[in-house]
Design an enzyme around this catalytic site. Structure first.
Site, short mmCIF file in Angstrom:
data_model
loop_
_atom_site.label_atom_id
_atom_site.label_comp_id
_atom_site.label_asym_id
_atom_site.label_seq_id
_atom_site.Cartn_x
_atom_site.Cartn_y
_atom_site.Cartn_z
N ARG A 123 20.30 -68.68 42.74
CA ARG A 123 19.50 -69.96 42.84
C ARG A 123 18.03 -70.04 41.98
NH1 ARG A 123 21.37 -68.78 48.10
NH2 ARG A 123 22.96 -70.36 48.77
N LYS A 145 13.42 -78.61 30.97
CA LYS A 145 14.82 -79.17 30.80
C LYS A 145 15.67 -78.18 30.35
CE LYS A 145 13.75 -83.79 29.19
NZ LYS A 145 14.62 -85.08 28.68
N GLU A 187 10.01 -83.57 15.31
CA GLU A 187 9.42 -83.87 16.60
C GLU A 187 7.97 -83.43 16.29
OE1 GLU A 187 11.35 -84.90 18.91
OE2 GLU A 187 13.31 -84.41 18.07
N LYS A 229 3.41 -81.93 23.44
CA LYS A 229 4.62 -81.87 24.34
C LYS A 229 4.04 -81.46 25.75
CE LYS A 229 9.02 -81.73 25.90
NZ LYS A 229 10.28 -81.09 25.36
N GLU A 239 9.90 -86.89 34.32
CA GLU A 239 10.32 -87.65 33.47
C GLU A 239 10.52 -88.99 34.13
OE1 GLU A 239 13.24 -88.00 29.49
OE2 GLU A 239 13.68 -86.53 31.07
N ARG A 243 6.71 -89.86 30.07
CA ARG A 243 7.60 -88.47 29.09
C ARG A 243 8.70 -89.50 28.22
NH1 ARG A 243 9.67 -83.05 31.50
NH2 ARG A 243 10.66 -82.10 29.86
N ASN A 247 10.66 -90.39 23.74
CA ASN A 247 11.79 -90.94 23.04
C ASN A 247 11.57 -91.97 21.74
OD1 ASN A 247 13.89 -89.80 24.60
ND2 ASN A 247 13.36 -91.33 26.45
N HIS A 250 14.10 -92.49 19.00
CA HIS A 250 15.37 -91.87 19.46
C HIS A 250 16.41 -92.96 19.86
CE1 HIS A 250 13.03 -88.08 19.26
NE2 HIS A 250 14.00 -87.53 19.69
N HIS A 254 19.64 -92.12 17.96
CA HIS A 254 21.17 -91.89 18.77
C HIS A 254 22.21 -92.56 18.18
CE1 HIS A 254 18.63 -90.49 22.75
NE2 HIS A 254 18.64 -89.41 21.54
N HIS A 267 19.56 -84.03 13.96
CA HIS A 267 19.14 -84.72 14.94
C HIS A 267 17.79 -84.99 14.32
CE1 HIS A 267 17.65 -86.38 18.61
NE2 HIS A 267 16.69 -85.56 18.79
#
Ligand code: NAD
Length: 366
Positions: A123, A145, A187, A229, A239, A243, A247, A250, A254, A267
């Site tokens: 856990r 994340k 980024e 960041k 998020e 946050r 994007n 992005h 994508h 990417h």
């Protein structure tokens, strides 16, 4: 000299530091956050392990610790349920307890996979990120994340699990190939454009030294891009709002990755082209009509264009259709991150089709 650490302050008084220092300082930083037990687990990949594991393991052993290390195959395919299960088997087979730290040495793939293993073992065991790519040093190692991919899409299974400390050694980037190095810079540029005009100016001014990975220039720029960041994560740990500005570019990226065929563009290359489109859209919204020049965003456009790859031959109709199905869309439709100025992002819902088409054409014209 190493730049000062970035501090990430989270809810409930939790916090952690991101250090830009040599891997050999790992024992000291582990100790500083109370991770002073006799053993350490290290997860790396088969490319990074032979290059950088010894420096880390030697330092940990010299500090009196037992090091148990394993390597997953390099590449995105390792963000899988099978590799996760293999890490569970490995760690549980070693008889770990809840104080045993798991150190993730590698790029975003190792960080996401090993981070999710740390989140789920017993856990949750302590996680330490040791990022070795540009993208992981300025982005993926910060924010908590973690996760793996699923047949239904990328990063769809995971958990938030914040690291206890992050140690990013800029010297590890020396072994990174040029394409991967530059891809991660996209980024860093994005971070500057959404929140730090001064950093954008520095990136522009110091570009040549940056891409030459000059030791006097690279670490402070990485550090400041990572700080953006960190500030966004602090403001929005789960998020829900701010946050989303991460994007920027992005939604377009994508669609580009999908239409070019996954793996054709990195990417970061897709993000660079996506930011060109997003800048054009920003200008169109500001003018209230389809923009034909980007004078106001000239410096920003110059920055992102330096990272853009040779433009792929793609169909604007197919890209328009791909953006309409972006997974970040809401009930209100796709919301684009645009800039009112460098450092001033917002979510735009008032985007019309002509503006979108013009943005795509601009990004693809090279
Ligand atoms: P990666 O980990 O696959 O690294 C890219 C390649 O470089 C790999 O082949 C790796 O073996 C190699 N490599 C890594 N470090 C090296 C070094 N120092 N020298 C030589 N080779 C090295 O991928 P990445 O580009 O670092 O990150 C992409 C991943 O990060 C994606 O899976 C993406 O979803 C994830 N990501 C996560 C977050 C987050 O917030 N968790 C944010 C952005 C991206």
């Amino acid at each position: 000299m190493s730049p000062p650490a970035v501090h990430v302050a989270l809810m409930e008084g939790r916090s952690y530091a991101v250090h830009f220092e040599p891997l050999a300082t790992a024992p000291m930083h582990l100790r500083d956050v109370g991770l002073d037990g006799p053993r350490a687990l290290v997860v790396t990949d088969e490319t990074v392990g032979p290059l950088h594991l010894d420096a880390l393991a030697d330092a940990l052993r010299a500090d009196g610790r037992t090091v148990e290390a394993t390597a997953v195959p390099a590449g995105e395919a390792s963000k899988s349920i099978d590799q996760l299960a293999a890490l569970h088997d490995w760690a549980l087979g070693l008889g770990i307890d809840r104080t045993t730290p798991l150190l993730a040495l590698g790029g975003g793939v190792v960080g996401d996979l090993a981070g999710f293993a740390a989140a789920t073992l017993l856990r949750g065991i302590p996680l330490v990120h040791l990022p070795t790519t540009t993208i992981s040093q300025v982005d993926s190692a910060i924010g908590g994340k973690t996760g793996i991919n699923h047949a239904a899409g990328k990063n769809l299974v995971g958990a938030f699990h914040q690291p206890r400390v992050v140690l990013a050694d800029p010297a590890t980037l020396d072994t990174l190939d040029d394409r991967a190095f530059r891809s991660g810079l996209a980024e860093a540029v994005k971070h500057a454009l959404i929140s730090d005009p001064e950093l954008a100016d520095r990136l522009d001014r110091e570009w040549d030294a940056l891409v030459a990975r000059a030791p006097a220039v690279l670490p402070p720029l990485l550090r400041d891009a990572a700080a953006v960041k960190a500030r966004v994560v602090e403001a929005d740990e789960r998020e829900a709002g701010e946050r989303a500005f991460l994007n920027f570019g992005h939604t377009f990226a994508h669609a580009l990755e999908k239409e070019a065929g996954y793996g054709t563009l990195t990417h970061g290359e897709a993000v660079a082209l996506g930011m060109r489109a997003a800048l054009h859209l920003s200008e169109s919204l500001r003018l209230g009509r389809v923009a034909d020049a980007l004078d106001r965003f000239a410096e920003a456009d110059r920055l992102v264009s330096r990272l853009a790859p040779p433009v792929p031959d793609l169909d604007v109709d197919a890209l328009m259709a791909a953006t309409a199905t972006d997974k970040k869309r809401t009930a209100a439709g796709v919301r684009y991150v645009v800039l009112d100025a460098v450092g001033q992002p917002r979510l735009a819902a008032d985007v019309n089709e002509a503006m979108l088409r013009a943005a795509w054409r601009y990004a693809l014209r090279g």
